[in-house]
Design an enzyme around this catalytic site. Structure first.
Site, short mmCIF file in Angstrom:
data_model
loop_
_atom_site.label_atom_id
_atom_site.label_comp_id
_atom_site.label_asym_id
_atom_site.label_seq_id
_atom_site.Cartn_x
_atom_site.Cartn_y
_atom_site.Cartn_z
N GLY A 47 0.57 -1.23 -0.12
CA GLY A 47 -0.20 0.26 0.16
C GLY A 47 0.96 1.08 -0.24
O GLY A 47 1.60 1.15 0.46
N GLN A 52 3.12 9.57 1.48
CA GLN A 52 4.15 9.29 1.28
C GLN A 52 4.82 9.14 0.00
O GLN A 52 6.12 9.11 0.06
CB GLN A 52 3.98 7.18 1.51
CG GLN A 52 3.63 6.67 2.66
CD GLN A 52 3.85 5.61 2.45
OE1 GLN A 52 1.78 5.12 2.86
NE2 GLN A 52 4.26 4.66 3.61
N CYS A 92 6.21 -0.11 7.01
CA CYS A 92 4.95 1.08 6.73
C CYS A 92 6.67 1.62 5.79
O CYS A 92 8.33 1.76 6.29
CB CYS A 92 5.49 1.74 7.91
SG CYS A 92 5.17 3.04 6.73
N LEU A 93 6.66 1.91 3.90
CA LEU A 93 7.21 2.03 3.60
C LEU A 93 8.33 3.60 3.80
O LEU A 93 9.38 3.59 3.95
CB LEU A 93 7.40 2.37 1.73
CG LEU A 93 6.30 0.69 1.50
CD1 LEU A 93 5.95 1.26 -0.12
CD2 LEU A 93 7.40 0.22 1.06
N HIS A 134 -4.50 1.10 7.68
CA HIS A 134 -3.10 1.41 8.06
C HIS A 134 -2.66 3.00 6.44
O HIS A 134 -2.31 3.84 7.36
CB HIS A 134 -2.14 0.90 7.38
CG HIS A 134 -0.60 1.00 7.49
ND1 HIS A 134 0.86 0.69 8.18
CD2 HIS A 134 -0.19 2.07 6.00
CE1 HIS A 134 1.63 1.45 7.55
NE2 HIS A 134 1.62 1.75 6.97
N GLU A 135 -3.69 2.90 5.13
CA GLU A 135 -3.24 3.38 4.75
C GLU A 135 -4.18 5.50 4.72
O GLU A 135 -3.91 6.04 4.50
CB GLU A 135 -4.05 3.87 2.95
CG GLU A 135 -2.86 2.33 2.87
CD GLU A 135 -1.14 2.43 3.17
OE1 GLU A 135 -0.58 3.96 2.70
OE2 GLU A 135 -0.23 1.20 3.11
N HIS A 138 -2.19 7.48 6.98
CA HIS A 138 -1.37 8.36 6.40
C HIS A 138 -2.13 9.18 6.30
O HIS A 138 -1.49 10.46 6.35
CB HIS A 138 -0.61 7.10 5.46
CG HIS A 138 0.19 6.59 5.80
ND1 HIS A 138 1.01 7.36 6.38
CD2 HIS A 138 0.35 5.51 5.32
CE1 HIS A 138 2.37 6.26 6.03
NE2 HIS A 138 2.01 5.24 6.14
ZN ZN Z 1 2.36 3.10 6.10
#
Ligand code: ZN
Length: 179
Positions: A47, A52, A92-93, A134-135, A138
């Site tokens: 995701g 991000q 998480c990226l 999660h997204e 963000h």
């Molecule tokens: Zn993340």
């Protein structure tokens, strides 16, 4: 246009902003979403949310399996009807090398728009419901480190410190600059 975007990392302040609703469904929005899908694939993520890549708008993309047919794009997502909770491991990226257990709702309803602005509704449970949450976090400036228990926080301290150090090195405080 979006060729210049890249995945940004903690503690970039853009990860902490409340993202704005999308009101214009333009070719630029589509290009951004497609570029995000590429970046997510390159990074082997499941995701990626617009903040991000430094864009504070309410858009995220997911690919729970990495397969083309499982790619989904959500604009102005709204989660509701949360049912039950369970704890699962998340990464998480924007927080490389860090994973932590996070409590999430097991089942949810999603109301969102596609890239043309058409509304749609979905329900999901388990892994996809977890990615949605999660997204969506963000888009509200929330990171998994905000959902950690005190023990996990302690364990993550070194990784966060390293990320902070890297950020400080790349963004020197102009007031401290030597002349
Ligand atoms: Zn993340």
């Amino acid at each position: 246009m979006p060729d210049d975007i890249a995945i940004i990392r903690y503690p970039d302040p853009r990860l902490r902003k409340m993202s704005e609703p999308v009101t214009h469904f333009t070719p630029e929005l589509r290009a951004l979403a497609l570029r995000m899908l590429e970046l997510m694939k390159e990074a082997r993520g499941v995701g990626l949310a617009a903040p991000q890549v430094g864009r504070n708008i309410r858009l995220f993309v997911i690919s729970p399996t990495g397969e083309e047919q499982d790619i989904r794009i959500y604009v102005n997502p709204l989660l509701s009807d949360a049912q039950d909770e369970d704890e699962g491991e998340e990464g998480c990226l924007s927080l490389p090398n860090l994973t932590t257990k996070v409590w999430r709702s097991k089942r949810l309803r999603m109301n969102a728009q596609d890239l043309d602005g058409n509304p749609f509704e979905e329900t999901a449970e388990g892994y996809i419901a977890r990615i949605w949450q999660h997204e969506t976090d963000h888009l509200n400036g929330t990171l998994i480190i905000d959902r950690m228990g005190p023990v996990a926080k302690l364990a993550a301290r070194r990784i966060l410190k390293e990320l902070q150090q890297k950020w400080d090195d790349e963004h020197p405080d102009p007031r401290k600059k030597k002349r």
